[in-house]
Design a protein around this motif. Structure first.
Motif, PDB file in Angstrom:
ATOM      1  N   SER A 127       0.808  -1.226   0.000  1.00  0.00           N
ATOM      2  CA  SER A 127       0.000   0.000   0.000  1.00  0.00           C
ATOM      3  C   SER A 127       0.841   1.276   0.000  1.00  0.00           C
ATOM      4  N   ASP A 128       2.128   1.165   0.319  1.00  0.00           N
ATOM      5  CA  ASP A 128       2.985   2.350   0.419  1.00  0.00           C
ATOM      6  C   ASP A 128       4.369   2.007  -0.120  1.00  0.00           C
ATOM      7  N   ALA A 129       4.713   2.572  -1.259  1.00  0.00           N
ATOM      8  CA  ALA A 129       5.985   2.261  -1.917  1.00  0.00           C
ATOM      9  C   ALA A 129       7.190   2.693  -1.105  1.00  0.00           C
ATOM     10  N   LYS A 130       7.015   3.670  -0.220  1.00  0.00           N
ATOM     11  CA  LYS A 130       8.121   4.151   0.611  1.00  0.00           C
ATOM     12  C   LYS A 130       8.115   3.540   2.008  1.00  0.00           C
ATOM     13  N   GLY A 131       7.112   2.729   2.305  1.00  0.00           N
ATOM     14  CA  GLY A 131       7.001   2.127   3.627  1.00  0.00           C
ATOM     15  C   GLY A 131       7.854   0.881   3.739  1.00  0.00           C
ATOM     16  N   GLY A 132       8.939   0.980   4.500  1.00  0.00           N
ATOM     17  CA  GLY A 132       9.841  -0.154   4.646  1.00  0.00           C
ATOM     18  C   GLY A 132       9.759  -0.826   5.995  1.00  0.00           C
ATOM     19  N   PHE A 133       8.835  -0.356   6.843  1.00  0.00           N
ATOM     20  CA  PHE A 133       8.729  -0.863   8.215  1.00  0.00           C
ATOM     21  C   PHE A 133       7.250  -0.944   8.567  1.00  0.00           C
ATOM     22  N   VAL A 134       6.733  -2.155   8.736  1.00  0.00           N
ATOM     23  CA  VAL A 134       5.326  -2.356   9.098  1.00  0.00           C
ATOM     24  C   VAL A 134       5.254  -2.859  10.529  1.00  0.00           C
ATOM     25  N   ILE A 135       4.359  -2.268  11.299  1.00  0.00           N
ATOM     26  CA  ILE A 135       4.156  -2.703  12.688  1.00  0.00           C
ATOM     27  C   ILE A 135       2.679  -3.000  12.903  1.00  0.00           C
ATOM     28  N   ASP A 136       2.399  -3.955  13.794  1.00  0.00           N
ATOM     29  CA  ASP A 136       1.002  -4.290  14.083  1.00  0.00           C
ATOM     30  C   ASP A 136       0.792  -4.373  15.581  1.00  0.00           C
ATOM     31  N   ASN A 137      -0.442  -4.289  15.987  1.00  0.00           N
ATOM     32  CA  ASN A 137      -0.771  -4.248  17.408  1.00  0.00           C
ATOM     33  C   ASN A 137      -0.766  -5.654  18.011  1.00  0.00           C
ATOM     34  N   LEU A 138      -0.689  -5.678  19.349  1.00  0.00           N
ATOM     35  CA  LEU A 138      -0.582  -6.938  20.071  1.00  0.00           C
ATOM     36  C   LEU A 138      -1.570  -6.984  21.226  1.00  0.00           C
ATOM     37  N   ILE A 139      -1.786  -8.201  21.697  1.00  0.00           N
ATOM     38  CA  ILE A 139      -2.564  -8.418  22.910  1.00  0.00           C
ATOM     39  C   ILE A 139      -1.768  -9.381  23.790  1.00  0.00           C
ATOM     40  N   ASN A 140      -1.831  -9.198  25.091  1.00  0.00           N
ATOM     41  CA  ASN A 140      -1.059 -10.033  26.006  1.00  0.00           C
ATOM     42  C   ASN A 140      -1.782 -11.342  26.323  1.00  0.00           C
ATOM     43  N   ILE A 141      -1.026 -12.441  26.293  1.00  0.00           N
ATOM     44  CA  ILE A 141      -1.538 -13.728  26.752  1.00  0.00           C
ATOM     45  C   ILE A 141      -0.588 -14.265  27.820  1.00  0.00           C
ATOM     46  N   ASP A 142      -1.062 -15.218  28.627  1.00  0.00           N
ATOM     47  CA  ASP A 142      -0.212 -15.772  29.676  1.00  0.00           C
ATOM     48  C   ASP A 142       0.441 -17.076  29.212  1.00  0.00           C
ATOM     49  N   GLY A 143       1.110 -17.747  30.127  1.00  0.00           N
ATOM     50  CA  GLY A 143       1.812 -18.974  29.794  1.00  0.00           C
ATOM     51  C   GLY A 143       0.923 -20.092  29.315  1.00  0.00           C
ATOM     52  N   ASP A 144      -0.380 -19.991  29.597  1.00  0.00           N
ATOM     53  CA  ASP A 144      -1.343 -21.008  29.158  1.00  0.00           C
ATOM     54  C   ASP A 144      -2.133 -20.550  27.938  1.00  0.00           C
ATOM     55  N   SER A 145      -1.671 -19.481  27.296  1.00  0.00           N
ATOM     56  CA  SER A 145      -2.298 -18.929  26.087  1.00  0.00           C
ATOM     57  C   SER A 145      -3.656 -18.298  26.352  1.00  0.00           C
ATOM     58  N   LYS A 146      -3.907 -17.918  27.596  1.00  0.00           N
ATOM     59  CA  LYS A 146      -5.151 -17.228  27.935  1.00  0.00           C
ATOM     60  C   LYS A 146      -4.921 -15.724  27.867  1.00  0.00           C
ATOM     61  N   ILE A 147      -5.910 -15.010  27.329  1.00  0.00           N
ATOM     62  CA  ILE A 147      -5.800 -13.565  27.186  1.00  0.00           C
ATOM     63  C   ILE A 147      -5.780 -12.912  28.564  1.00  0.00           C
ATOM     64  N   ILE A 148      -4.767 -12.075  28.798  1.00  0.00           N
ATOM     65  CA  ILE A 148      -4.635 -11.384  30.085  1.00  0.00           C
ATOM     66  C   ILE A 148      -5.549 -10.172  30.136  1.00  0.00           C
ATOM     67  N   LYS A 149      -5.575  -9.434  29.033  1.00  0.00           N
ATOM     68  CA  LYS A 149      -6.408  -8.234  28.950  1.00  0.00           C
ATOM     69  C   LYS A 149      -6.929  -8.144  27.528  1.00  0.00           C
ATOM     70  N   SER A 150      -8.206  -7.878  27.380  1.00  0.00           N
ATOM     71  CA  SER A 150      -8.838  -7.959  26.059  1.00  0.00           C
ATOM     72  C   SER A 150      -8.503  -6.789  25.146  1.00  0.00           C
ATOM     73  N   THR A 151      -8.000  -5.685  25.702  1.00  0.00           N
ATOM     74  CA  THR A 151      -7.692  -4.520  24.887  1.00  0.00           C
ATOM     75  C   THR A 151      -6.266  -4.613  24.341  1.00  0.00           C
ATOM     76  N   PRO A 152      -5.993  -4.031  23.158  1.00  0.00           N
ATOM     77  CA  PRO A 152      -4.645  -4.052  22.588  1.00  0.00           C
ATOM     78  C   PRO A 152      -3.637  -3.368  23.509  1.00  0.00           C
ATOM     79  N   ILE A 153      -2.385  -3.758  23.400  1.00  0.00           N
ATOM     80  CA  ILE A 153      -1.334  -3.162  24.218  1.00  0.00           C
ATOM     81  C   ILE A 153      -1.185  -1.677  23.914  1.00  0.00           C
ATOM     82  N   PHE A 154      -1.286  -1.303  22.642  1.00  0.00           N
ATOM     83  CA  PHE A 154      -1.090   0.091  22.249  1.00  0.00           C
ATOM     84  C   PHE A 154      -2.424   0.722  21.846  1.00  0.00           C
ATOM     85  N   SER A 155      -2.711   1.878  22.408  1.00  0.00           N
ATOM     86  CA  SER A 155      -3.916   2.612  22.016  1.00  0.00           C
ATOM     87  C   SER A 155      -3.743   3.218  20.633  1.00  0.00           C
TER      88      SER A 155
END
Length: 368
Positions: A127-155
């Motif tokens: 989508s962007d010919a000059k974009g050389g760095f793509v970042i995406d949002n994350l959600i935290n899970i615990d050691g058992d793969s259960k979601i710790i908090k349902s909201t993304p880490i970054f607002s």
């Protein structure tokens, strides 16, 4: 060896991507037998099929390699490379040397990707010919793969050409996720790799804080990565202690040197000299001040550090800067240490305060 781009700092020119570019996934593994299978399952579940996953095992003592070999025998896109223990940067360097993709994605050996991750990343680059760095949002899970908090880490995530901002703020742009949320074009990667192998951990910070100096960031706001927090996780913790702050301060200082070297290689010495010092980074000043107080350095020194921190134009963006640090210098060392445990530690009081005033450990201000 890359040629000098230009004396003027601007996004480097990138070749046009093919319609279906090969994506190389770099995974550094060390004793993550418990999680590597689930991580590779998420890779093989991708809706975008044109990828290779290079797992560099960094001298694991558990049965990680046996697990990876099972996957490699079933799918030729999974490739295992072994080496003696050398740290994260060393393992990622080895994986990169064995890769050939036009797009490079980093994946921690204990994290999980959503099925559409690679498809979304490829589309973002296209989508962007000059974009050389793509970042995406994350959600935290615990050691058992259960979601710790349902909201993304970054607002919100960083986006666009952030080099001017970073150059004026000690080299650092904010709102950039950790390793498993980072993807770069190969031409950008060629400027960053091989990474300094002194970064035996937190090597993803080199990508996070070098790439924005030479290319545009394209942000994918939706959650495409599940970022695991667990007891043996070397780069994430719910509770911070002095050694964590000292480590992060040292990491900033080493990263800053790497930034100067990158700028010199890409743009020349004149541009590199325009990079401001770490005293312009509020994140660095924040962690340096806390480390100084915990070490109980003379108040004459901590007072000066506190003045630098509170006078910074971006001071107050994180909760500790709003609720604790403005008046922290007036606390005696013993009381400072106790309050530190409340603000940065994992305890019932902190959980109460988090519900009252919001997250006291905003990830925008934690260098992994």
């Amino acid at each position: 060896m890359q040629e000098l781009q230009t004396e003027k700092q601007q996004p480097i020119e990138l070749p046009k991507l093919p319609e279906n570019p090969l994506v190389s996934i770099l995974i550094a593994n060390y004793n993550y037998a418990k999680y590597i299978g689930e991580t590779l399952d998420s890779v093989l579940s991708q809706t975008y099929p044109h990828f290779e996953a290079i797992i560099c095992d960094d001298g694991s003592k558990d049965n990680s390699c046996e697990i990876v070999e099972i996957y490699a025998n079933k799918d030729s896109r999974i490739k295992l490379v072994r080496q003696p223990n050398g740290g994260v940067a060393s393992a990622l360097n080895t994986a990169y040397r064995n890769s050939s993709g036009e797009i490079i994605c980093v994946l921690d050996a204990d994290d999980i990707w959503m099925p559409s991750k690679l498809q979304k990343v490829v589309e973002a680059f296209q989508s962007d010919a000059k974009g050389g760095f793509v970042i995406d949002n994350l959600i935290n899970i615990d050691g058992d793969s259960k979601i710790i908090k349902s909201t993304p880490i970054f607002s919100e995530l960083s986006s666009g050409w952030k080099a001017p901002f970073a150059m004026e703020n000690g080299g650092f742009a904010y709102n950039i996720p950790p390793a498993s949320g980072l993807s770069i074009r190969r031409k950008v990667a060629d400027f960053i790799f091989p990474m300094n192998e002194a970064f035996t951990r937190n090597a993803d910070s080199l990508i996070s804080y070098l790439a924005p100096l030479i290319t545009k960031i394209v942000a994918i706001p939706e959650v495409l990565t599940q970022f695991r927090l667990h007891g043996s996780n070397l780069t994430s913790s719910r509770s911070y202690v002095l050694k964590d702050f000292e480590r992060d301060v040292s990491n900033w200082e080493r990263t800053h040197q790497e930034q100067k070297q990158l700028l010199t290689r890409v743009y020349g010495k004149e541009v590199a000299e325009k990079l401001t010092g770490l005293e312009k980074s509020v994140k660095y000043l924040h962690f340096r001040y806390v480390a100084m107080r915990l070490k109980r350095l003379p108040r004459k020194e901590t007072k000066k550090a506190h003045q630098q921190l509170t006078a910074h134009q971006h001071f107050g963006y994180s909760a500790p800067e709003r609720w604790f640090l403005p008046w922290a210098e007036y606390l005696p060392d013993v009381l400072f240490a106790k309050m530190f445990g409340v603000v940065y530690g994992a305890n019932p009081v902190k959980h109460f305060l988090k519900n009252l005033v919001g997250d006291l450990t905003n990830p925008r201000y934690v260098l992994r």
